[in-house]
Design a protein around this motif. Sequence first.
Motif, mmCIF file in Angstrom:
data_model
loop_
_atom_site.group_PDB
_atom_site.id
_atom_site.type_symbol
_atom_site.label_atom_id
_atom_site.label_comp_id
_atom_site.label_asym_id
_atom_site.label_seq_id
_atom_site.Cartn_x
_atom_site.Cartn_y
_atom_site.Cartn_z
ATOM 1 N N ARG A 154 0.827 -1.215 0.000
ATOM 2 C CA ARG A 154 0.000 0.000 0.000
ATOM 3 C C ARG A 154 0.856 1.257 0.000
ATOM 4 N NH1 ARG A 154 -0.217 -2.516 4.823
ATOM 5 N NH2 ARG A 154 0.336 -1.394 6.741
ATOM 6 N N PHE A 155 2.178 1.103 0.135
ATOM 7 C CA PHE A 155 3.075 2.249 0.148
ATOM 8 C C PHE A 155 3.612 2.578 -1.242
ATOM 9 C CE2 PHE A 155 3.491 0.212 4.355
ATOM 10 C CZ PHE A 155 2.938 1.225 5.115
ATOM 11 N N LYS A 156 3.936 1.538 -2.006
ATOM 12 C CA LYS A 156 4.536 1.792 -3.317
ATOM 13 C C LYS A 156 4.448 0.539 -4.173
ATOM 14 C CE LYS A 156 7.269 3.399 -6.616
ATOM 15 N NZ LYS A 156 6.759 4.362 -7.608
ATOM 16 N N THR A 157 4.139 0.743 -5.433
ATOM 17 C CA THR A 157 4.213 -0.320 -6.422
ATOM 18 C C THR A 157 5.273 0.054 -7.431
ATOM 19 O OG1 THR A 157 1.902 -0.974 -6.193
ATOM 20 C CG2 THR A 157 2.983 -1.525 -8.262
ATOM 21 N N PHE A 158 6.287 -0.801 -7.568
ATOM 22 C CA PHE A 158 7.371 -0.534 -8.505
ATOM 23 C C PHE A 158 7.040 -1.137 -9.870
ATOM 24 C CE2 PHE A 158 9.441 -0.487 -4.321
ATOM 25 C CZ PHE A 158 10.021 0.775 -4.366
ATOM 26 N N GLU B 132 8.281 -6.029 -25.884
ATOM 27 C CA GLU B 132 6.971 -5.894 -26.504
ATOM 28 C C GLU B 132 5.999 -5.068 -25.651
ATOM 29 O OE1 GLU B 132 5.764 -9.902 -27.044
ATOM 30 O OE2 GLU B 132 7.268 -10.340 -28.598
ATOM 31 N N ARG B 133 6.075 -5.222 -24.340
ATOM 32 C CA ARG B 133 5.107 -4.582 -23.462
ATOM 33 C C ARG B 133 5.596 -3.253 -22.891
ATOM 34 N NH1 ARG B 133 3.774 -9.924 -19.750
ATOM 35 N NH2 ARG B 133 3.030 -11.297 -21.425
ATOM 36 N N GLY B 134 6.886 -3.084 -22.821
ATOM 37 C CA GLY B 134 7.430 -1.899 -22.190
ATOM 38 C C GLY B 134 7.255 -1.946 -20.686
ATOM 39 N N THR B 135 7.239 -0.770 -20.077
ATOM 40 C CA THR B 135 7.061 -0.661 -18.634
ATOM 41 C C THR B 135 5.815 0.154 -18.358
ATOM 42 O OG1 THR B 135 9.452 -0.771 -18.259
ATOM 43 C CG2 THR B 135 8.098 0.103 -16.474
ATOM 44 N N ALA B 136 4.827 -0.495 -17.761
ATOM 45 C CA ALA B 136 3.565 0.174 -17.472
ATOM 46 C C ALA B 136 3.684 0.914 -16.157
ATOM 47 C CB ALA B 136 2.428 -0.846 -17.412
ATOM 48 N N GLN B 137 3.594 2.241 -16.186
ATOM 49 C CA GLN B 137 3.680 3.030 -14.966
ATOM 50 C C GLN B 137 2.352 2.952 -14.224
ATOM 51 O OE1 GLN B 137 6.564 4.262 -14.068
ATOM 52 N NE2 GLN B 137 7.450 3.503 -15.963
ATOM 53 N N GLY B 138 2.434 2.712 -12.936
ATOM 54 C CA GLY B 138 1.223 2.568 -12.148
ATOM 55 C C GLY B 138 1.096 1.150 -11.672
ATOM 56 N N GLY B 139 0.148 0.919 -10.791
ATOM 57 C CA GLY B 139 0.045 -0.419 -10.222
ATOM 58 C C GLY B 139 -1.355 -0.733 -9.770
ATOM 59 N N HIS C 71 4.127 -9.617 -6.128
ATOM 60 C CA HIS C 71 5.554 -9.556 -6.461
ATOM 61 C C HIS C 71 5.919 -8.116 -6.790
ATOM 62 C CE1 HIS C 71 4.475 -13.862 -7.768
ATOM 63 N NE2 HIS C 71 4.987 -13.896 -6.547
ATOM 64 N N ASN C 72 6.499 -7.438 -5.827
ATOM 65 C CA ASN C 72 6.726 -6.005 -5.952
ATOM 66 C C ASN C 72 8.120 -5.688 -6.491
ATOM 67 O OD1 ASN C 72 6.084 -3.297 -5.768
ATOM 68 N ND2 ASN C 72 6.648 -3.128 -3.623
#
Length: 403
Positions: A30-34, A384-391, A296-297
Amino acid sequence: MTHLTDDLNAALSRQRIETPSWGYGNSGTRFKTFAAPGAARDVYEKIDDAAEVHRLTGIAPSVALHIPWDEVGDYAALGTYARERGVSIGAINPNVFQDDVYRLGSVTHPDEAVRDQATTHLLECVEVMKQTGSRDLSLWFADGTNYAGQDDLRRRKHAMRAALKRVHDALPDGARMLVEYKLFEPAFYATDLFDWGAAYAHCVAIGEKAQVLVDLGHHAQGVNIEQIVAFLLDEGRLGGFHFNARRYADDDLIVGTSNPFELFSIYAELVAAEHADDQVTRATAQAVAYMIDQSHNIEPKVEAMLQSVLNCQEAYAGALLIDRDALREAQQAGDVLAAHRALTDAFKTDVRPLLAEWRDAHGLPADPIAAHRASGYQANVSRERGTAQGGGGYPVKETTLSH
């Protein structure tokens, strides 16, 4: 060194571990999603990743869905998509904890309109089960209170019972309701389903399709989970597991990492029950749903899931090696340490060569993690997917992707 016998081969070949769709996307605390390169952005990519785990392990043939995180317009087509990739749709997990309206609870909310909204969503998920061929409706509620006097505790109990009963009676033939419990969080004064006894009491009152789901992280420190497992097996009410690991609370770490002997001891009870003389206990053990529930953070998603599945496989293999005759003899003689050693001797056995032999016999890579790393799968999906910002569990919109 223990070698693969016909009995061991048959038992290992029957093992099934269900992986969760939400474990393949960006998820965390709940603090951060990387954000992770290549993390699945929608349910189709989650299924692709689940299929990769099954391809390498041979024992993870289904993937659980979380609704509305995995909501689609055509669930039958989604089931077909999964089957084409060698997996199937597993448990359906409704979400009645993230909408603002659920601030004071869902099916136990003081407002009848909110209770009806939550129950309607649960019933909609029963329809998703029918369309996907799922056997299990997996229910977890954040419902509870933070302060003494905040609400009427008995009223909330009755509201929970009524909602569960309504959903239970709507289940199709052959389907089950798995009722999960949690000691605390996000409700800190009282959680409406606070322990296995509360879940069990509701299940007994509701009907035969209702069974208890044990999450390894949902207990107080020091609780003997294998004893709970044994009790529920004997009562015919153990429906499934959410496997993970914890150090302090509901940490959702990779199963078998913080307390591998606990995981082994749980499997020891399950293996014993699979061969019990009592027909109810035996049938219950043979129908248990083994499911992963982890966030899995900081770990690579697919590799973390592979590690989870393999840890379960190793614990199960160790439990299969227990000398049951020696254990029973020591127990009957009251030989405390001999009985304990009957367990620990099996626990200390290195089962990795045995499992490599089993994998070779089934055309699987001897080391699934090494095979995954060598395959280039992670590099491909990252590109192919890149990096999705957000969680969180919700799908990430294409516009938020960075390549």
